[in-house]
Design an enzyme around this catalytic site. Structure first.
Site, PDB file in Angstrom:
ATOM      1  N   HIS A  18      33.454  46.256  38.293  1.00  0.00           N
ATOM      2  CA  HIS A  18      33.679  45.174  39.259  1.00  0.00           C
ATOM      3  C   HIS A  18      32.340  44.525  39.574  1.00  0.00           C
ATOM      4  O   HIS A  18      31.644  44.932  40.505  1.00  0.00           O
ATOM      5  CB  HIS A  18      34.358  45.737  40.516  1.00  0.00           C
ATOM      6  CG  HIS A  18      34.780  44.703  41.509  1.00  0.00           C
ATOM      7  ND1 HIS A  18      35.748  44.953  42.478  1.00  0.00           N
ATOM      8  CD2 HIS A  18      34.384  43.417  41.713  1.00  0.00           C
ATOM      9  CE1 HIS A  18      35.904  43.865  43.218  1.00  0.00           C
ATOM     10  NE2 HIS A  18      35.073  42.925  42.781  1.00  0.00           N
ATOM     11  N   HIS A  20      30.803  40.460  39.481  1.00  0.00           N
ATOM     12  CA  HIS A  20      30.948  39.020  39.185  1.00  0.00           C
ATOM     13  C   HIS A  20      29.593  38.567  38.671  1.00  0.00           C
ATOM     14  O   HIS A  20      28.588  38.669  39.399  1.00  0.00           O
ATOM     15  CB  HIS A  20      31.321  38.250  40.446  1.00  0.00           C
ATOM     16  CG  HIS A  20      32.596  38.733  41.068  1.00  0.00           C
ATOM     17  ND1 HIS A  20      33.800  38.124  40.843  1.00  0.00           N
ATOM     18  CD2 HIS A  20      32.853  39.778  41.896  1.00  0.00           C
ATOM     19  CE1 HIS A  20      34.747  38.779  41.507  1.00  0.00           C
ATOM     20  NE2 HIS A  20      34.196  39.776  42.156  1.00  0.00           N
ATOM     21  N   HIS A 196      41.978  41.108  42.428  1.00  0.00           N
ATOM     22  CA  HIS A 196      41.457  41.481  43.739  1.00  0.00           C
ATOM     23  C   HIS A 196      42.653  41.531  44.704  1.00  0.00           C
ATOM     24  O   HIS A 196      43.454  40.588  44.736  1.00  0.00           O
ATOM     25  CB  HIS A 196      40.481  40.424  44.265  1.00  0.00           C
ATOM     26  CG  HIS A 196      39.117  40.490  43.655  1.00  0.00           C
ATOM     27  ND1 HIS A 196      38.895  40.493  42.312  1.00  0.00           N
ATOM     28  CD2 HIS A 196      37.883  40.555  44.248  1.00  0.00           C
ATOM     29  CE1 HIS A 196      37.583  40.542  42.090  1.00  0.00           C
ATOM     30  NE2 HIS A 196      36.949  40.590  43.237  1.00  0.00           N
ATOM     31  N   GLU A 199      41.376  43.496  49.993  1.00  0.00           N
ATOM     32  CA  GLU A 199      39.972  43.456  50.439  1.00  0.00           C
ATOM     33  C   GLU A 199      40.023  42.987  51.894  1.00  0.00           C
ATOM     34  O   GLU A 199      39.841  43.770  52.813  1.00  0.00           O
ATOM     35  CB  GLU A 199      39.170  42.504  49.547  1.00  0.00           C
ATOM     36  CG  GLU A 199      37.702  42.358  49.950  1.00  0.00           C
ATOM     37  CD  GLU A 199      36.949  41.319  49.098  1.00  0.00           C
ATOM     38  OE1 GLU A 199      37.596  40.494  48.424  1.00  0.00           O
ATOM     39  OE2 GLU A 199      35.690  41.323  49.149  1.00  0.00           O
ATOM     40  N   ASP A 277      30.040  44.546  42.842  1.00  0.00           N
ATOM     41  CA  ASP A 277      30.669  43.272  43.222  1.00  0.00           C
ATOM     42  C   ASP A 277      29.733  42.080  42.974  1.00  0.00           C
ATOM     43  O   ASP A 277      29.838  41.412  41.955  1.00  0.00           O
ATOM     44  CB  ASP A 277      31.146  43.325  44.680  1.00  0.00           C
ATOM     45  CG  ASP A 277      32.317  42.390  44.973  1.00  0.00           C
ATOM     46  OD1 ASP A 277      32.835  41.759  44.032  1.00  0.00           O
ATOM     47  OD2 ASP A 277      32.720  42.283  46.153  1.00  0.00           O
ATOM     48  N   ASP A 278      28.836  41.807  43.920  1.00  0.00           N
ATOM     49  CA  ASP A 278      27.894  40.678  43.811  1.00  0.00           C
ATOM     50  C   ASP A 278      26.510  41.188  44.220  1.00  0.00           C
ATOM     51  O   ASP A 278      26.037  40.914  45.333  1.00  0.00           O
ATOM     52  CB  ASP A 278      28.346  39.540  44.732  1.00  0.00           C
ATOM     53  CG  ASP A 278      29.733  39.053  44.372  1.00  0.00           C
ATOM     54  OD1 ASP A 278      29.852  38.310  43.387  1.00  0.00           O
ATOM     55  OD2 ASP A 278      30.699  39.437  45.052  1.00  0.00           O
TER      56      ASP A 278
HETATM   57  N1  ADE Z   1      34.159  36.396  44.087  1.00  0.00           N
HETATM   58  C1  ADE Z   1      32.974  37.013  44.030  1.00  0.00           C
HETATM   59  N2  ADE Z   1      32.979  38.096  44.811  1.00  0.00           N
HETATM   60  C2  ADE Z   1      34.202  38.167  45.378  1.00  0.00           C
HETATM   61  C3  ADE Z   1      34.839  39.069  46.275  1.00  0.00           C
HETATM   62  N3  ADE Z   1      34.207  40.124  46.789  1.00  0.00           N
HETATM   63  N4  ADE Z   1      36.107  38.834  46.636  1.00  0.00           N
HETATM   64  C4  ADE Z   1      36.751  37.769  46.148  1.00  0.00           C
HETATM   65  N5  ADE Z   1      36.208  36.899  45.300  1.00  0.00           N
HETATM   66  C5  ADE Z   1      34.950  37.102  44.905  1.00  0.00           C
HETATM   67 ZN    ZN Z   2      34.906  41.057  43.589  1.00  0.00          ZN
END
Ligand code: ADE
Ligand code: ZN
Length: 336
Positions: A18, A20, A196, A199, A277-278
């Site tokens: 996971h 991006h 997703h 969340e 994630d990011d």
């Molecule tokens: N795009 C990038 N990170 C995300 C996240 N945590 N939730 C939804 N979309 C995303």
């Molecule tokens: Zn994500």
């Protein structure tokens, strides 16, 4: 945390499922690419941009994340971004990664689909054999299903370069069933499908990710424990969750990492995994996530091993390759 656990978390072979790729763009690279492309950013320095990373929820993050991604113009930009992530992941002993990308963020600005997919894919090939990487194309759920169908059509000439389809962006108000028809088409085409869900959205969105999209993995999914029947379904059907603790903290899905339910998910028998994630936005790559969790909760070596095993169990790998990675994990823990 004791030294043995820290060493294990940092050095164990692992998969990341996971991430991006646009969320791996560090502020320094954002500025370098802006300069290369003569693109004017609404920030005057790296420090000022970093200071804007104070999120209150998912949408406040997405606004800055899409603004950061707007510096990406050429195939070389996508290549450079992806190579930087792969090198960083390799340093964290990531052996295999499944990378999300958001083509609509780029095609809507006039960037050709070819530049996006070819740039990211070429970097994945260049990083082999040190790290293997597969790509998952995500539809943006705040856009229409029609837009997703159009994106799929544009991407199909490159279908050998990605293995799966995902669903991301603003969750609340955009439930999985909005994309039921396009996901059915993607499944019929032979793609893996993930989404997703759970969340910020309620457990019902996880249920509809399974029922309406037939998701093979759920990204985040941390709210599943609110529904015991759903929890049991995830266990029985071995549906993995790709959990991102620092993301959940920074986007205020949890108040405090001490409150994170990752170990409860694991103890419930769910195939839970830890991911970044990011990473450029949430204060850390995959090992930072492992260390932050182990600092906040009392994680055992056995749980660390289970998390490493789960990352390969949940990966879209051929069974023979999966078994090789699982053997590597077992050998690593036996050697401690
Ligand atoms: N795009 C990038 N990170 C995300 C996240 N945590 N939730 C939804 N979309 C995303
Ligand atoms: Zn994500």
């Amino acid at each position: 945390m004791n030294d043995a656990l820290r060493y294990a978390l940092q050095h164990m072979p692992k998969a990341e499922l996971h991430i991006h790729i646009e969320g791996s763009l560090e502020p320094e690279l954002i500025f370098a690419l802006a300069q290369r492309n003569n693109f004017t950013l609404p920030y005057t320095s790296v420090q000022q941009l970093r200071a804007a990373y104070a999120f209150i929820d998912l949408q406040s993050f997405l606004d800055i994340y899409y603004a950061g991604a707007s510096v990406l113009q050429t195939e070389q930009d996508f290549f450079d971004m992806t190579i930087a992530y792969l090198q960083r992941a390799q340093a964290d002993h990531v052996r295999h990664t499944e990378i999300f990308f958001d083509p609509q963020t780029h095609t809507a600005r006039g960037v050709p689909m070819a530049s996006v997919i070819n740039g990211i894919h070429r970097a994945c090939l260049a990083a082999q054999p040190n790290i293997s990487a597969s790509l998952i194309l995500c539809f943006l759920r705040h856009l229409s299903e029609q837009d997703a169908f159009e994106t799929l059509k544009q991407a199909l000439p490159y279908r050998e370069k990605f293995i799966g389809i995902g669903l991301d962006s603003a969750e609340l108000g955009n439930p999985p069933e909005k994309f039921a028809r396009v996901f059915t088409r993607c499944k019929d085409l032979g793609f893996h499908v993930v989404a997703h869900a759970g969340e910020e959205g309620p457990p019902e969105y996880i249920v509809s990710a399974l029922d309406a999209l037939h998701a093979e993995r759920v990204d985040h999914g941390v709210r599943c424990l609110e529904d015991p029947e759903l929890t049991q379904r995830l266990v029985n059907n071995k549906i993995p969750l790709t959990v991102c603790p620092l993301s959940n903290l920074k986007l205020r899905v949890v108040e405090n990492l001490n409150d994170h339910n990752i170990l409860q998910l694991l103890d419930a028998g769910i195939v839970a995994t830890i991911n970044s994630d990011d990473p450029a936005y949430f204060g850390g790559y995959i090992n930072d996530n492992f260390i932050a969790v182990a600092d906040a909760l009392s994680m055992s070596l056995q749980q660390a091993k289970q998390l490493a095993r789960n990352s390969f169990i949940a990966a879209f790998l051929h069974d023979e390759t999966r078994q090789q990675y699982l053997n590597e994990v077992d050998e690593f823990f036996n050697s401690l």
